[in-house]
Structure formats: structure tokens, C-alpha cells
Design a protein around this motif. Structure first.
Motif, short mmCIF file in Angstrom:
data_model
loop_
_atom_site.label_atom_id
_atom_site.label_comp_id
_atom_site.label_asym_id
_atom_site.label_seq_id
_atom_site.Cartn_x
_atom_site.Cartn_y
_atom_site.Cartn_z
N MET A 1 40.62 31.70 27.01
CA MET A 1 39.72 33.07 27.24
C MET A 1 39.25 33.02 28.66
O MET A 1 39.17 34.13 29.21
CB MET A 1 38.59 33.07 26.30
N PHE A 2 38.58 32.11 29.20
CA PHE A 2 38.20 31.99 30.65
C PHE A 2 39.34 32.47 31.37
O PHE A 2 39.07 33.19 32.55
CB PHE A 2 37.59 30.72 30.97
N LEU B 1 41.60 38.99 34.76
CA LEU B 1 41.54 40.48 34.76
C LEU B 1 40.23 40.65 35.75
O LEU B 1 40.14 41.87 35.97
CB LEU B 1 40.98 40.58 33.12
N GLU B 2 39.60 39.72 36.32
CA GLU B 2 38.48 40.02 37.07
C GLU B 2 38.74 40.97 38.28
O GLU B 2 37.96 41.86 38.54
CB GLU B 2 37.97 38.89 37.67
N SER B 3 39.76 41.03 38.90
CA SER B 3 40.31 41.74 40.11
C SER B 3 40.59 43.10 39.73
O SER B 3 40.28 44.05 40.53
CB SER B 3 41.57 41.06 40.80
N LYS B 4 41.09 43.18 38.56
CA LYS B 4 41.41 44.54 37.84
C LYS B 4 40.25 45.37 37.51
O LYS B 4 40.02 46.58 37.62
CB LYS B 4 42.51 44.43 36.82
N ILE B 5 39.24 44.60 36.83
CA ILE B 5 38.11 45.28 36.52
C ILE B 5 36.96 45.21 37.38
O ILE B 5 36.02 46.15 37.45
CB ILE B 5 37.50 44.22 35.17
N GLY B 6 36.95 44.36 38.28
CA GLY B 6 35.91 44.43 39.40
C GLY B 6 34.79 43.49 39.32
O GLY B 6 33.99 43.45 40.08
N HIS B 7 34.52 42.85 38.14
CA HIS B 7 33.46 42.01 37.81
C HIS B 7 33.89 41.13 36.58
O HIS B 7 34.90 41.37 35.85
CB HIS B 7 32.21 42.57 37.62
N MET B 8 33.35 39.93 36.38
CA MET B 8 33.42 38.96 35.29
C MET B 8 32.91 39.56 34.01
O MET B 8 31.92 40.03 34.21
CB MET B 8 32.89 37.79 35.65
#
Length: 143
Positions: free
Chosen positions: A128-129, A135-142
Motif C-alpha cells: 500500500m505504501f 501515485l503521489e506525483s499524479k495526485i500531487g500529495h501523499m
């Protein structure tokens, strides 16, 4: 994920034969910081499992002594999981039977590893981590 692939990472199994004493099993558990030992025959085929709980209860209730054989207090009808099954199969078994740990076996019922619910939780947490980091770069935040 197939269990055989998971085992390569961290699935150590500790075994004794049925002629071992309860004191031997307890010493192995203490030294290795584990809660169970798989009992095998001379071909590494699973014949039983003994847990720290089995030992504590048998000694406390006077059903055995440290010099008793593990076969006297071990669980003989051991549930196992085949190494070709998946993590999904494993979680289903844990949920259905409320086990904390299961020996992993090959097609000859020879022990290949041991997996615990803690192993599964650690693996799923790590997955999961890693997914969130990806996905962080696509979403913009953790997430």
C-alpha cells in the motif's frame, strides 16, 4: 502474489522431529524469538505443530513436563497451505479458520516455509505504501 515468491523474502521455518522434548521446543522458541515450531518427519513432511501456548498450558495443567516429547502436546491435524497458492488464498484461510500462522508446503507436504498474519500485514502495508508513493506525483500529495 504466489506464496513461493513471498517465501524467498522472509519466510523462515523452524522445525523439530517428534522425538524432540518440550524443553527443546521452548529453547528454540526463546532463541529464535518465535511462537511455534513445525514438527516434521525425516523427510521434512509436516506431522504437527507446537506453539508457545501448547507448551504453557500443558506445563501449567500438569499434562506434561519439560522432558515430555513434543508429540504429546502438539497439534497433529495441522492446516497447511500449498506454496503455489496466492496471498488471496492465504488471507481467506486466515479469515476462515482464525489461524495466526500456517506452514507452507510443497506437493509432497514437505515444509517449505511458515507465514504468519503479521507477515501478511507487513507485506500488505508495504504494498500500500509503495502504491501511494507511485501515485503521489499524479495526485500531487501523499494520500
Amino acid at each position: 502474489m504466489i506464496l513461493k515468491d513471498m517465501m524467498r523474502e522472509h519466510m523462515n521455518v523452524h522445525t523439530l522431529t517428534s522425538d524432540a522434548r518440550i524443553a527443546d521446543a521452548a529453547a528454540m522458541m526463546r532463541e529464535e524469538n518465535i511462537g511455534s515450531v513445525v514438527i516434521v518427519d525425516n523427510q521434512d513432511v509436516v506431522t504437527g505443530i507446537i506453539t508457545d501456548r501448547d507448551i504453557a498450558l500443558s506445563l501449567a495443567l500438569g499434562a506434561a513436563t519439560p522432558d515430555s516429547f513434543v508429540v504429546e502436546v502438539m497439534t497433529k491435524d495441522v492446516k497447511t497451505i500449498h506454496e503455489s497458492l496466492t496471498l488471496f488464498d492465504l488471507t481467506r484461510l486466515f479469515r476462515s479458520f482464525k489461524f495466526k500462522r500456517l506452514p507452507i508446503v510443497d506437493s509432497e507436504n514437505r515444509v517449505q516455509g511458515m507465514v504468519s498474519i503479521d507477515d501478511v500485514m507487513a507485506l500488505l502495508s508495504r504494498e500500500m505504501f509503495d502504491t501511494c508513493k507511485g501515485l503521489e506525483s499524479k495526485i500531487g500529495h501523499m494520500v
